[in-house]
Design a protein around this motif. Sequence first.
Motif, PDB file in Angstrom:
ATOM      1  N   ARG A   1    -119.649  20.081  72.015  1.00  0.00           N
ATOM      2  CA  ARG A   1    -119.014  20.643  70.818  1.00  0.00           C
ATOM      3  C   ARG A   1    -118.052  19.586  70.304  1.00  0.00           C
ATOM      4  O   ARG A   1    -117.117  19.196  71.006  1.00  0.00           O
ATOM      5  CB  ARG A   1    -118.272  21.941  71.120  1.00  0.00           C
ATOM      6  CG  ARG A   1    -119.158  23.070  71.599  1.00  0.00           C
ATOM      7  CD  ARG A   1    -118.422  24.413  71.586  1.00  0.00           C
ATOM      8  NE  ARG A   1    -117.137  24.335  72.267  1.00  0.00           N
ATOM      9  CZ  ARG A   1    -116.967  24.482  73.577  1.00  0.00           C
ATOM     10  NH1 ARG A   1    -118.017  24.683  74.363  1.00  0.00           N
ATOM     11  NH2 ARG A   1    -115.759  24.423  74.114  1.00  0.00           N
ATOM     12  N   ALA A   2    -118.297  19.107  69.090  1.00  0.00           N
ATOM     13  CA  ALA A   2    -117.486  18.022  68.540  1.00  0.00           C
ATOM     14  C   ALA A   2    -117.019  18.386  67.142  1.00  0.00           C
ATOM     15  O   ALA A   2    -117.752  19.030  66.370  1.00  0.00           O
ATOM     16  CB  ALA A   2    -118.293  16.721  68.499  1.00  0.00           C
ATOM     17  N   ALA A   3    -115.822  17.970  66.805  1.00  0.00           N
ATOM     18  CA  ALA A   3    -115.273  18.211  65.468  1.00  0.00           C
ATOM     19  C   ALA A   3    -114.332  17.076  65.108  1.00  0.00           C
ATOM     20  O   ALA A   3    -113.693  16.474  65.975  1.00  0.00           O
ATOM     21  CB  ALA A   3    -114.529  19.547  65.408  1.00  0.00           C
ATOM     22  N   ALA A   4    -114.256  16.774  63.823  1.00  0.00           N
ATOM     23  CA  ALA A   4    -113.358  15.719  63.343  1.00  0.00           C
ATOM     24  C   ALA A   4    -112.975  16.003  61.899  1.00  0.00           C
ATOM     25  O   ALA A   4    -113.769  16.557  61.128  1.00  0.00           O
ATOM     26  CB  ALA A   4    -114.020  14.347  63.446  1.00  0.00           C
ATOM     27  N   VAL A   5    -111.765  15.604  61.547  1.00  0.00           N
ATOM     28  CA  VAL A   5    -111.276  15.714  60.173  1.00  0.00           C
ATOM     29  C   VAL A   5    -110.603  14.395  59.810  1.00  0.00           C
ATOM     30  O   VAL A   5    -109.772  13.880  60.573  1.00  0.00           O
ATOM     31  CB  VAL A   5    -110.273  16.875  60.000  1.00  0.00           C
ATOM     32  CG1 VAL A   5    -109.736  16.901  58.568  1.00  0.00           C
ATOM     33  CG2 VAL A   5    -110.910  18.209  60.350  1.00  0.00           C
ATOM     34  N   THR A   6    -110.974  13.846  58.656  1.00  0.00           N
ATOM     35  CA  THR A   6    -110.400  12.592  58.177  1.00  0.00           C
ATOM     36  C   THR A   6    -109.852  12.806  56.779  1.00  0.00           C
ATOM     37  O   THR A   6    -110.546  13.345  55.907  1.00  0.00           O
ATOM     38  CB  THR A   6    -111.462  11.481  58.137  1.00  0.00           C
ATOM     39  OG1 THR A   6    -112.046  11.339  59.429  1.00  0.00           O
ATOM     40  CG2 THR A   6    -110.848  10.154  57.716  1.00  0.00           C
ATOM     41  N   ALA A   7    -108.611  12.389  56.551  1.00  0.00           N
ATOM     42  CA  ALA A   7    -107.999  12.498  55.226  1.00  0.00           C
ATOM     43  C   ALA A   7    -107.355  11.167  54.872  1.00  0.00           C
ATOM     44  O   ALA A   7    -106.673  10.563  55.701  1.00  0.00           O
ATOM     45  CB  ALA A   7    -106.953  13.615  55.202  1.00  0.00           C
ATOM     46  N   ARG A   8    -107.592  10.719  53.655  1.00  0.00           N
ATOM     47  CA  ARG A   8    -106.953   9.496  53.192  1.00  0.00           C
ATOM     48  C   ARG A   8    -106.531   9.674  51.747  1.00  0.00           C
ATOM     49  O   ARG A   8    -107.119  10.443  50.978  1.00  0.00           O
ATOM     50  CB  ARG A   8    -107.873   8.300  53.346  1.00  0.00           C
ATOM     51  CG  ARG A   8    -109.121   8.318  52.502  1.00  0.00           C
ATOM     52  CD  ARG A   8    -109.944   7.059  52.710  1.00  0.00           C
ATOM     53  NE  ARG A   8    -109.170   5.857  52.404  1.00  0.00           N
ATOM     54  CZ  ARG A   8    -109.514   4.639  52.827  1.00  0.00           C
ATOM     55  NH1 ARG A   8    -110.587   4.479  53.572  1.00  0.00           N
ATOM     56  NH2 ARG A   8    -108.785   3.583  52.500  1.00  0.00           N
ATOM     57  N   ALA A   9    -105.480   8.945  51.363  1.00  0.00           N
ATOM     58  CA  ALA A   9    -104.963   9.008  49.999  1.00  0.00           C
ATOM     59  C   ALA A   9    -104.327   7.673  49.662  1.00  0.00           C
ATOM     60  O   ALA A   9    -103.860   6.942  50.544  1.00  0.00           O
ATOM     61  CB  ALA A   9    -103.933  10.130  49.858  1.00  0.00           C
TER      62      ALA A   9
ATOM     63  N   ALA B   1    -100.159  -5.715  40.795  1.00  0.00           N
ATOM     64  CA  ALA B   1    -100.282  -4.339  41.260  1.00  0.00           C
ATOM     65  C   ALA B   1     -99.989  -4.238  42.755  1.00  0.00           C
ATOM     66  O   ALA B   1    -100.258  -5.163  43.528  1.00  0.00           O
ATOM     67  CB  ALA B   1    -101.676  -3.813  40.967  1.00  0.00           C
ATOM     68  N   THR B   2     -99.448  -3.087  43.139  1.00  0.00           N
ATOM     69  CA  THR B   2     -99.232  -2.755  44.542  1.00  0.00           C
ATOM     70  C   THR B   2    -100.064  -1.538  44.893  1.00  0.00           C
ATOM     71  O   THR B   2    -100.008  -0.519  44.199  1.00  0.00           O
ATOM     72  CB  THR B   2     -97.754  -2.465  44.831  1.00  0.00           C
ATOM     73  OG1 THR B   2     -96.987  -3.653  44.644  1.00  0.00           O
ATOM     74  CG2 THR B   2     -97.561  -1.976  46.267  1.00  0.00           C
ATOM     75  N   ARG B   3    -100.814  -1.664  45.951  1.00  0.00           N
ATOM     76  CA  ARG B   3    -101.659  -0.575  46.432  1.00  0.00           C
ATOM     77  C   ARG B   3    -101.076  -0.033  47.732  1.00  0.00           C
ATOM     78  O   ARG B   3    -100.833  -0.789  48.681  1.00  0.00           O
ATOM     79  CB  ARG B   3    -103.077  -1.091  46.664  1.00  0.00           C
ATOM     80  CG  ARG B   3    -103.978  -0.217  47.510  1.00  0.00           C
ATOM     81  CD  ARG B   3    -104.565   0.903  46.729  1.00  0.00           C
ATOM     82  NE  ARG B   3    -105.480   1.700  47.540  1.00  0.00           N
ATOM     83  CZ  ARG B   3    -105.960   2.866  47.176  1.00  0.00           C
ATOM     84  NH1 ARG B   3    -105.632   3.374  45.984  1.00  0.00           N
ATOM     85  NH2 ARG B   3    -106.784   3.537  47.948  1.00  0.00           N
ATOM     86  N   ILE B   4    -100.810   1.272  47.778  1.00  0.00           N
ATOM     87  CA  ILE B   4    -100.301   1.939  48.976  1.00  0.00           C
ATOM     88  C   ILE B   4    -101.302   3.014  49.363  1.00  0.00           C
ATOM     89  O   ILE B   4    -101.661   3.860  48.534  1.00  0.00           O
ATOM     90  CB  ILE B   4     -98.912   2.560  48.737  1.00  0.00           C
ATOM     91  CG1 ILE B   4     -97.914   1.496  48.281  1.00  0.00           C
ATOM     92  CG2 ILE B   4     -98.420   3.257  50.004  1.00  0.00           C
ATOM     93  CD1 ILE B   4     -96.572   2.066  47.868  1.00  0.00           C
ATOM     94  N   ASP B   5    -101.789   2.966  50.587  1.00  0.00           N
ATOM     95  CA  ASP B   5    -102.719   4.000  51.019  1.00  0.00           C
ATOM     96  C   ASP B   5    -102.512   4.305  52.491  1.00  0.00           C
ATOM     97  O   ASP B   5    -101.910   3.526  53.240  1.00  0.00           O
ATOM     98  CB  ASP B   5    -104.170   3.601  50.735  1.00  0.00           C
ATOM     99  CG  ASP B   5    -104.655   2.469  51.627  1.00  0.00           C
ATOM    100  OD1 ASP B   5    -103.849   1.567  51.910  1.00  0.00           O
ATOM    101  OD2 ASP B   5    -105.827   2.484  52.019  1.00  0.00           O
ATOM    102  N   GLY B   6    -102.989   5.462  52.888  1.00  0.00           N
ATOM    103  CA  GLY B   6    -102.842   5.889  54.270  1.00  0.00           C
ATOM    104  C   GLY B   6    -104.019   6.742  54.694  1.00  0.00           C
ATOM    105  O   GLY B   6    -104.756   7.294  53.864  1.00  0.00           O
ATOM    106  N   LEU B   7    -104.204   6.838  55.996  1.00  0.00           N
ATOM    107  CA  LEU B   7    -105.300   7.618  56.571  1.00  0.00           C
ATOM    108  C   LEU B   7    -104.812   8.310  57.827  1.00  0.00           C
ATOM    109  O   LEU B   7    -104.044   7.747  58.613  1.00  0.00           O
ATOM    110  CB  LEU B   7    -106.482   6.704  56.894  1.00  0.00           C
ATOM    111  CG  LEU B   7    -107.706   7.344  57.566  1.00  0.00           C
ATOM    112  CD1 LEU B   7    -109.000   6.719  57.049  1.00  0.00           C
ATOM    113  CD2 LEU B   7    -107.646   7.200  59.096  1.00  0.00           C
ATOM    114  N   VAL B   8    -105.286   9.551  58.014  1.00  0.00           N
ATOM    115  CA  VAL B   8    -105.044  10.306  59.244  1.00  0.00           C
ATOM    116  C   VAL B   8    -106.374  10.886  59.693  1.00  0.00           C
ATOM    117  O   VAL B   8    -107.126  11.441  58.878  1.00  0.00           O
ATOM    118  CB  VAL B   8    -104.021  11.438  59.042  1.00  0.00           C
ATOM    119  CG1 VAL B   8    -103.876  12.253  60.322  1.00  0.00           C
ATOM    120  CG2 VAL B   8    -102.676  10.876  58.619  1.00  0.00           C
ATOM    121  N   ARG B   9    -106.688  10.749  60.990  1.00  0.00           N
ATOM    122  CA  ARG B   9    -107.945  11.269  61.520  1.00  0.00           C
ATOM    123  C   ARG B   9    -107.700  11.954  62.861  1.00  0.00           C
ATOM    124  O   ARG B   9    -106.982  11.426  63.714  1.00  0.00           O
ATOM    125  CB  ARG B   9    -108.967  10.150  61.695  1.00  0.00           C
ATOM    126  CG  ARG B   9    -110.356  10.628  62.085  1.00  0.00           C
ATOM    127  CD  ARG B   9    -111.333   9.460  62.125  1.00  0.00           C
ATOM    128  NE  ARG B   9    -112.715   9.903  62.212  1.00  0.00           N
ATOM    129  CZ  ARG B   9    -113.392  10.072  63.346  1.00  0.00           C
ATOM    130  NH1 ARG B   9    -112.792   9.819  64.506  1.00  0.00           N
ATOM    131  NH2 ARG B   9    -114.651  10.480  63.337  1.00  0.00           N
TER     132      ARG B   9
END
Length: 661
Positions: free
Chosen positions: A220-228, A243-251
């Motif tokens: 049984r496997a599950a994952a959630v990934t969010a980035r902005a 330009a300045t680019r700011i981004d992040g990710l959480v998984r």
Amino acid sequence: MNRRILALFVFTPLAPAWAQQPPTLPDVVVTATRVPTPAERIPAATTVIDRRDMEERGYVTLADALAAVPGFRLVQAGGPGQQASGFLRGTNSRHVLVLRDGVPLNDSAEPNGAFNFGNELLGDVERIEVVRGPVSAVYGTAAIGGVVNLITRRAPADRAFAPYGEIAGGTQRTLRGYAGAGGTLGAFDYGITGQSLSTEGFNSVAPRFSSNRGERDGLRAAAVTARAGVTLGETTPDAILGATRIDGLVRWRENTFGLDSVPQDDPNYTGQDRNWFGYLRSQTALFGGAWTTGLRLSGSEDRRRYVNLPDPGNRFGTADDLYVGDRVGLAWDNTLRLPAGGFVTDASLTFGGGWDRESATSAAGSPFFRITTDARAENTYGYLGAQARLFERLDVTAALRLDDAEDYGTEPTWRLGAVLALPEISSRIRAAGGTAFKAPSLYQRFGQIGTFFRGNPDLEAERSTSWEVGWETDIAGRFATVSALYFDSRIRDLINFDPTFSTLVNVDRARIRGGEFGLTLRPADWLDITGAWTVTEARDTTTDTPLARRPRNVASLSARIAPEVGWFDVPRSRLIIAPEVIYVGQSPEGAFARYQDNGRSIPVAGKNPEGVLFNLTASLPLTAQVTSFVEVRNIGNTRYEPANGFVVPGRSAILGLRGTF
């Protein structure tokens, strides 16, 4: 053997003088040098698996996707979720560095610092880049055999809301799917993906054992990934600050799976593997975009627990093992694009540095054989890289890095490479060489087993020197591409037990050499056929014995058959049929890792048998947005043993729907 490899290397790429113009440039690769570069101009053997490949070939896990990569040998001790080791160009599994978006993922609490390739689902992955050969001069520790980089799905730039998803089910009570969306709203962009997989699985214990009960090992496997991300300002040719680019990710990912105490089935043995991963980074363009500078803060935690309660086959053994590994990193990365001048074009410099800290806490085994680790370590590094094109046909790259660890010392590494284009005969020659290292793991330095074993805090890093040379030729335009490459690697200071098994020492050496051969045929716009064959000779030069689980021959044959069909409101859609055959030759198995049919281990080295897997996936668009598919894996239901005592999963079939809207 060596003469045969060299003969194949020399004669395989020969092509007629009437070869036409080379085909269109392939994918741009980022991983090899940190600078986006066409694959044809990179002096490293690379494989790119994009989103289309994953969907058309039914790749659900990372282990699925890497099984047919040239030079990569995957050994999974069981089914999905169970330990899968990757041996890249014959090196140890701990000598492969795995990244996500350029950030290291290897588990600090794993005794060897290796990565489990059986854990990761691919619903949130846009592409996978595999670079074979030493890459420590770019990424540091563990990149002796190469690097695998998982690149997360990006938000579309032209849509505010673009959903996608998949649902499928089939044999072994398998149900899987993913759903997500991404988009761009002015300066802001986002993406989120949720995915899951549930399956009853197969019995992974070899049927030849008398103790085999037929118990299945599910997952049984599950994952959630969010980035902005957000882009502030714009870059103009005359602007000092762009330009300045700011981004992040959480998984987040969590897997729960069944295990076995091979050579016995063990219905009460279960594992849970949980991972948190994230980063926050910024990139700023300076001097009209000629210089890009950025900072990145990253962190991850791996938490693995294995529980084994008493049962009729294991009345007295009780295990509750816990491994927790943490990693924190801070990086400063720069790319400086230099103006063209004279015979030099596409020149750039990369430079930067960083700091990282890893920690490991573990407690495993019985009270009389308790294995514990409680340690942490820090490392700082700096790097410099350069690449350029000379005379519009010679691409050269160079990289230098210095890692300074607080306990095992300072490690300098370097890499040089070149690609010479010969458009007159539609060919390319590649050559590269360099050094790499693998830092001793926290367990190897500070682990304990009861009162009789102590790790060695004075261990040095494992070090390698490698080189490779290859040739690639296009025949009759895009009709065919043929390639051959020879590689040679010497690894020293390998870590192993001392004669009393009371600690670890830098004692072993290895020599690995071989050839990678490839052929792609494109006889029609609806048909591609690709074959790959890797020959490897990997030996422990201290004992003059072959390295375990490294087969001499591994080969794959795949095709993409895409005839046009008229179907509903998609009159010019294509039915995609994607067969794949993977052959793995006999591989040596180490002493005490071999089991007889009665389940007893024997102190004699032997061989694991050869095996063939035949997979087939077919996809048919139902509408412009929805595609139906069927996947059949291991059609022949072969159950060979890639590692002694463990068999590959049997035949399975999946039906599903996939959509992008």
